[in-house]
Design an enzyme around this catalytic site. Structure first.
Site, PDB file in Angstrom:
ATOM      1  CE  LYS A  83      -1.187   4.137   0.142  1.00  0.00           C
ATOM      2  NZ  LYS A  83      -1.002   3.536  -1.193  1.00  0.00           N
ATOM      3  CG  ASP A 129      -3.995   1.761  -1.898  1.00  0.00           C
ATOM      4  OD1 ASP A 129      -5.135   1.684  -2.373  1.00  0.00           O
ATOM      5  OD2 ASP A 129      -3.201   2.694  -2.144  1.00  0.00           O
ATOM      6  CE  LYS A 187      -5.541   3.971  -5.258  1.00  0.00           C
ATOM      7  NZ  LYS A 187      -4.241   3.735  -4.634  1.00  0.00           N
ATOM      8  CG  ASP A 222     -11.990  -7.460 -13.193  1.00  0.00           C
ATOM      9  OD1 ASP A 222     -12.902  -7.738 -14.010  1.00  0.00           O
ATOM     10  OD2 ASP A 222     -10.807  -7.777 -13.362  1.00  0.00           O
ATOM     11  CB  ILE A 223     -16.887  -8.575 -13.787  1.00  0.00           C
ATOM     12  CG1 ILE A 223     -15.971  -9.782 -13.654  1.00  0.00           C
ATOM     13  CG2 ILE A 223     -16.824  -7.965 -15.178  1.00  0.00           C
ATOM     14  CD1 ILE A 223     -16.396 -10.961 -14.536  1.00  0.00           C
ATOM     15  CB  THR A 281     -13.123 -10.797 -11.181  1.00  0.00           C
ATOM     16  OG1 THR A 281     -13.537 -11.519 -12.334  1.00  0.00           O
ATOM     17  CG2 THR A 281     -11.615 -10.801 -11.103  1.00  0.00           C
ATOM     18  CB  THR A 303      -5.638  13.014  -3.963  1.00  0.00           C
ATOM     19  OG1 THR A 303      -4.690  11.955  -3.930  1.00  0.00           O
ATOM     20  CG2 THR A 303      -6.598  12.855  -2.817  1.00  0.00           C
ATOM     21  NE  ARG A 359       5.198  11.093  -3.717  1.00  0.00           N
ATOM     22  CZ  ARG A 359       4.561  11.513  -4.792  1.00  0.00           C
ATOM     23  NH1 ARG A 359       5.229  11.749  -5.895  1.00  0.00           N
ATOM     24  NH2 ARG A 359       3.253  11.687  -4.764  1.00  0.00           N
TER      25      ARG A 359
HETATM   26  O1  C5P Z   1       3.753  10.141  -1.643  1.00  0.00           O
HETATM   27  P1  C5P Z   1       2.321  10.538  -1.392  1.00  0.00           P
HETATM   28  O2  C5P Z   1       2.103  11.108  -0.006  1.00  0.00           O
HETATM   29  O3  C5P Z   1       1.752  11.393  -2.492  1.00  0.00           O
HETATM   30  O4  C5P Z   1       1.536   9.136  -1.426  1.00  0.00           O
HETATM   31  C1  C5P Z   1       0.129   9.046  -1.382  1.00  0.00           C
HETATM   32  C2  C5P Z   1      -0.262   7.601  -1.442  1.00  0.00           C
HETATM   33  O5  C5P Z   1      -1.681   7.525  -1.407  1.00  0.00           O
HETATM   34  C3  C5P Z   1       0.175   6.865  -2.707  1.00  0.00           C
HETATM   35  O6  C5P Z   1       0.479   5.528  -2.325  1.00  0.00           O
HETATM   36  C4  C5P Z   1      -1.041   6.911  -3.600  1.00  0.00           C
HETATM   37  O7  C5P Z   1      -1.111   5.799  -4.449  1.00  0.00           O
HETATM   38  C5  C5P Z   1      -2.179   6.863  -2.571  1.00  0.00           C
HETATM   39  N1  C5P Z   1      -3.464   7.429  -2.989  1.00  0.00           N
HETATM   40  C6  C5P Z   1      -3.604   8.735  -3.417  1.00  0.00           C
HETATM   41  N2  C5P Z   1      -4.842   9.207  -3.779  1.00  0.00           N
HETATM   42  C7  C5P Z   1      -5.908   8.425  -3.688  1.00  0.00           C
HETATM   43  C8  C5P Z   1      -5.792   7.104  -3.255  1.00  0.00           C
HETATM   44  C9  C5P Z   1      -4.529   6.638  -2.894  1.00  0.00           C
HETATM   45  O8  C5P Z   1      -2.624   9.470  -3.459  1.00  0.00           O
HETATM   46  N3  C5P Z   1      -7.116   8.920  -3.953  1.00  0.00           N
END
Ligand code: C5P
Length: 233
Positions: free
Chosen positions: A32, A59, A61, A64-65, A68, A119, A211
């Protein structure tokens, strides 16, 4: 449908990312690429990671309108990513416009996925900060249904919601679930978390893990632990 573990490569540059991916020899993980990496390394990072044999979830995300989003999705589609995403909060018309942009590609198009509630958002902050007074599970199901109506392929949601989303939108509607933590790991800023094993049991199609893998002492071992727990391999 292929289930998989996607590694969130939240690094601030191409060099770190490619050095990290060099650790993986036998099995090339689904990667990702999020805002931090894309904004620092530029669009070329998508092509470079693809050239090394990885699938890419780009990713960014979008929100916007519709006009775009349509035009931006067409540009992103040409980079060759396998999955793209946008915010369901942009409404059905914005999601439809995004899908039109993605469909401008000749040949196979990437999957287009909607973000429901992040999340890191819990019911209390959603109600207090966004004035959305319904239970978070209802909001996620409603956004998922909107994404399905718009013709999208699935949503990003917490693994805690995957089962309900499949019941509402059908088993082929994809659930991509971040917020994954090992039983013995740190939660960090994620509020609604599940282990890879529990995510499999909950019916997640793809888990996104950042992480717990990227910050691990042995990232390859952490990745293979995820694969084992989630895919049973
Ligand atoms: O490090 P960690 O496991 O928390 O990373 C989760 C990844 O998923 C991050 O890149 C975060 O931006 C993405 N993400 C998220 N919750 C969402 C959508 C994407 O944590 N609803």
């Amino acid at each position: 449908m292929a289930k998989d573990v996607i590694i969130a490569c939240d690094f601030d540059g191409a060099e770190k990312t490619l050095a990290f991916l060099d650790l993986f020899n036998d099995r090339k993980p689904f990667v990702k690429i999020g805002m931090e990496l894309f904004y620092s390394a530029g669009p070329d990072i998508v092509r470079k990671v693809k050239e090394r044999g990885h699938k890419v979830f780009l990713d960014l995300k979008l929100h916007d309108i519709p006009n775009t989003v349509r035009k931006s999705m067409a540009v992103l589609t040409n980079l060759g990513a396998d999955i793209l995403d946008l915010h369901a909060g942009g409404t059905i018309s914005m999601m439809k416009a995004g899908l039109e942009g993605v469909c401008q590609r000749v040949g196979a198009r990437p999957l287009l996925i909607a973000i429901t509630q992040l999340t890191s958002t819990d019911e209390e902050s959603m109600q207090r900060d966004l004035l959305i007074e319904r239970p978070i599970a209802d909001v996620v199901s409603h956004y998922a249904l909107n994404a399905k109506i718009a013709g999208l392929d699935g949503i990003v949601c917490s693994p805690l919601e995957a089962d309900k989303v499949h019941k509402t939108c059908g088993k082929d509607f994809l659930t991509i679930t971040p917020g994954i933590r090992f039983e013995d790991g740190e939660k960090g800023d994620q509020k609604r978390v599940m282990t890879p094993t529990a995510a499999r049991q909950a019916g997640s199609d793809y888990i996104v893990v950042g992480r717990p893998i990227t910050a691990a002492e042995d990232p390859v071992a952490a990745y293979l632990r995820c694969v084992k727990e989630f895919l049973g391999e």
